[in-house]
Design an enzyme around this catalytic site. Structure first.
Site, mmCIF file in Angstrom:
data_model
loop_
_atom_site.group_PDB
_atom_site.id
_atom_site.type_symbol
_atom_site.label_atom_id
_atom_site.label_comp_id
_atom_site.label_asym_id
_atom_site.label_seq_id
_atom_site.Cartn_x
_atom_site.Cartn_y
_atom_site.Cartn_z
ATOM 1 N N PHE A 103 0.833 -1.183 0.000
ATOM 2 C CA PHE A 103 0.000 0.000 0.000
ATOM 3 C C PHE A 103 0.874 1.241 0.000
ATOM 4 O O PHE A 103 2.047 1.184 0.366
ATOM 5 C CB PHE A 103 -0.910 0.018 1.238
ATOM 6 C CG PHE A 103 -1.978 -1.036 1.187
ATOM 7 C CD1 PHE A 103 -3.107 -0.844 0.414
ATOM 8 C CD2 PHE A 103 -1.853 -2.205 1.898
ATOM 9 C CE1 PHE A 103 -4.093 -1.808 0.364
ATOM 10 C CE2 PHE A 103 -2.826 -3.176 1.853
ATOM 11 C CZ PHE A 103 -3.954 -2.972 1.080
ATOM 12 N N ASP A 104 0.273 2.357 -0.362
ATOM 13 C CA ASP A 104 1.050 3.591 -0.366
ATOM 14 C C ASP A 104 1.445 3.974 1.054
ATOM 15 O O ASP A 104 0.803 3.608 2.024
ATOM 16 C CB ASP A 104 0.286 4.722 -1.050
ATOM 17 C CG ASP A 104 -0.926 5.182 -0.271
ATOM 18 O OD1 ASP A 104 -1.317 4.500 0.680
ATOM 19 O OD2 ASP A 104 -1.477 6.230 -0.623
ATOM 20 N N LYS A 105 2.519 4.729 1.162
ATOM 21 C CA LYS A 105 3.085 5.050 2.468
ATOM 22 C C LYS A 105 2.257 6.070 3.249
ATOM 23 O O LYS A 105 2.457 6.228 4.436
ATOM 24 C CB LYS A 105 4.516 5.571 2.309
ATOM 25 C CG LYS A 105 5.469 4.509 1.825
ATOM 26 C CD LYS A 105 6.880 5.002 1.877
ATOM 27 C CE LYS A 105 7.230 5.647 0.561
ATOM 28 N NZ LYS A 105 8.595 6.120 0.501
#
Length: 170
Positions: A103-105
């Site tokens: 997932f994106d940070k």
């Protein structure tokens, strides 16, 4: 949902290709069962008509033609209710082969608020000093990751900000 349904899985594409040939073939077979035995072999019309109906019912491709799209739509809808969004059946099909998901940070896909979970200093740098430096660098930023770093530094009471030469403890 409309966009997701437009991207068909390989199962959906197979079902459509298969149905294009299967349905007419079964229709021809059913008509043949109803007509050929009575015309050429002296069979009883009523008995062979019912047998042709059995061929139509048993070979009906509606089950195949409808089962895959209905299943895909149901799976996409169920996933959406549980907070998972698929762009289409093709992506749903690929999901079974996944071994890991990244997932994106920023955390916007998970909880909507990023947090610092681990601090891994290099070259034996003190964790608290690293957190203080990172917090000072990100102090004026409005980026979600910067806010997460500043929030963590505040929680650890490690944030020291230097503004115009003055050392301020935030």
């Amino acid at each position: 949902m409309e966009e997701a349904q437009a991207k068909k899985s390989s199962y959906q594409r197979f079902g459509e290709r298969f149905g294009k040939y299967y349905t007419p073939a079964m229709f021809i077979l059913g008509v043949g069962v109803a007509i050929i035995p009575p015309l050429f072999f002296g069979g009883e019309w009523t008995a062979w008509f019912y047998r042709a109906l059995v061929v139509f019912v048993v070979s009906c491709s509606c089950g195949l033609a409808l089962s895959v799209p209905v299943t895909v739509v149901a799976a996409i809808g169920n996933a959406a209710r549980n907070g998972v969004v698929f762009k289409g059946g093709a992506y749903l099909e690929v999901a079974e082969k996944l071994r890991a998901i990244a997932f994106d940070k920023t955390g916007t896909l998970t909880i909507g608020r990023p947090t610092v979970t681990d601090i891994l200093p290099l070259n034996n740098l003190d964790t608290e000093k690293l957190l203080a430096l990172a917090g000072a660098v990100e102090f004026r930023s409005e980026h979600p990751l910067a806010e997460a770093i500043v929030r963590r530094a505040n929680e650890a009471s490690a944030l020291i900000v230097i503004v115009n030469g003055l050392r301020l403890l935030k």
